[in-house]
Design an enzyme around this catalytic site. Structure first.
Site, PDB file in Angstrom:
ATOM      1  N   GLU A  93       0.712  -1.333   0.212  1.00 19.55           N
ATOM      2  CA  GLU A  93       0.132   0.057  -0.209  1.00 19.55           C
ATOM      3  C   GLU A  93       0.788   1.454  -0.077  1.00 19.55           C
ATOM      4  O   GLU A  93       1.856   0.933   1.257  1.00 19.55           O
ATOM      5  CB  GLU A  93      -1.255   0.138   1.356  1.00 19.55           C
ATOM      6  CG  GLU A  93      -1.474   1.380   1.655  1.00 19.55           C
ATOM      7  CD  GLU A  93      -2.621   0.556   3.273  1.00 19.55           C
ATOM      8  OE1 GLU A  93      -1.784   1.765   3.961  1.00 19.55           O
ATOM      9  OE2 GLU A  93      -2.672  -0.019   2.996  1.00 19.55           O
ATOM     10  N   TYR A 105       7.968   1.515  -7.234  1.00 24.06           N
ATOM     11  CA  TYR A 105       7.596   0.322  -7.638  1.00 24.06           C
ATOM     12  C   TYR A 105       6.916  -0.305  -8.788  1.00 24.06           C
ATOM     13  O   TYR A 105       7.139  -1.143  -8.921  1.00 24.06           O
ATOM     14  CB  TYR A 105       5.975   0.315  -6.456  1.00 24.06           C
ATOM     15  CG  TYR A 105       6.255   0.568  -5.436  1.00 24.06           C
ATOM     16  CD1 TYR A 105       7.298  -0.032  -4.485  1.00 24.06           C
ATOM     17  CD2 TYR A 105       5.854   1.835  -4.171  1.00 24.06           C
ATOM     18  CE1 TYR A 105       7.263  -0.433  -3.119  1.00 24.06           C
ATOM     19  CE2 TYR A 105       5.329   1.666  -2.612  1.00 24.06           C
ATOM     20  CZ  TYR A 105       7.039   0.916  -2.706  1.00 24.06           C
ATOM     21  OH  TYR A 105       7.008   1.067  -1.197  1.00 24.06           O
TER      22      TYR A 105
END
Length: 138
Positions: A93, A105
């Protein structure tokens, strides 16, 4: 060996917009059989692996040591550890306004799979969405 106090210090330095985790929180997490830390002196990643899924609970690099590849190294090592422990997918998250983390990411194969609207409180700015990302593990 990395201590909960050292992890808390790094977390506090890295997360200035969010509530940093304290040493007791790190000690409690590390006392569970499913949590694993991958650490260097200037950064760390904390994962939790249960059955065939893993979650990146947090990753932190001291601001003075960013942009040198440490975050990516910690993330790659976390993926390897999760795979070693039997996970087939890694979830995380991230705040929608964390451009540096999102770039990391996405560069390592994560894709958005969900959204938590207004999840992170930001003083003077209003809430920020949490993006849920995942990536299959090799």
């Amino acid at each position: 060996m990395v201590t909960p106090s050292h992890l808390a210090m790094l977390h506090r330095a890295a997360f200035t917009q969010d509530r940093a985790w304290d040493a007791d929180e790190f000690a409690n997490l590390l006392a569970t059989p499913h949590c694993h830390v991958i650490a260097e002196s200037n950064g760390f990643a904390l994962i939790r692996v249960i059955a065939d899924e893993a979650e990146l609970l947090t990753i932190a690099v001291h601001p003075e040591h960013r942009r040198a590849g440490l975050g990516k190294s910690l993330l790659i090592r976390s993926m390897a550890k999760a795979t070693e422990l039997g996970a087939f997918e890694l979830f995380l998250e991230v705040a929608a306004d964390n451009a540096g983390a999102l770039a990391l990411y996405h560069s390592t194969g994560f894709a958005q799979v969900g959204l938590r609207p207004g999840y992170y409180a930001r003083a003077g700015v209003g809430p920020v969405d949490a993006l849920l990302l995942s990536r299959p593990l090799p």
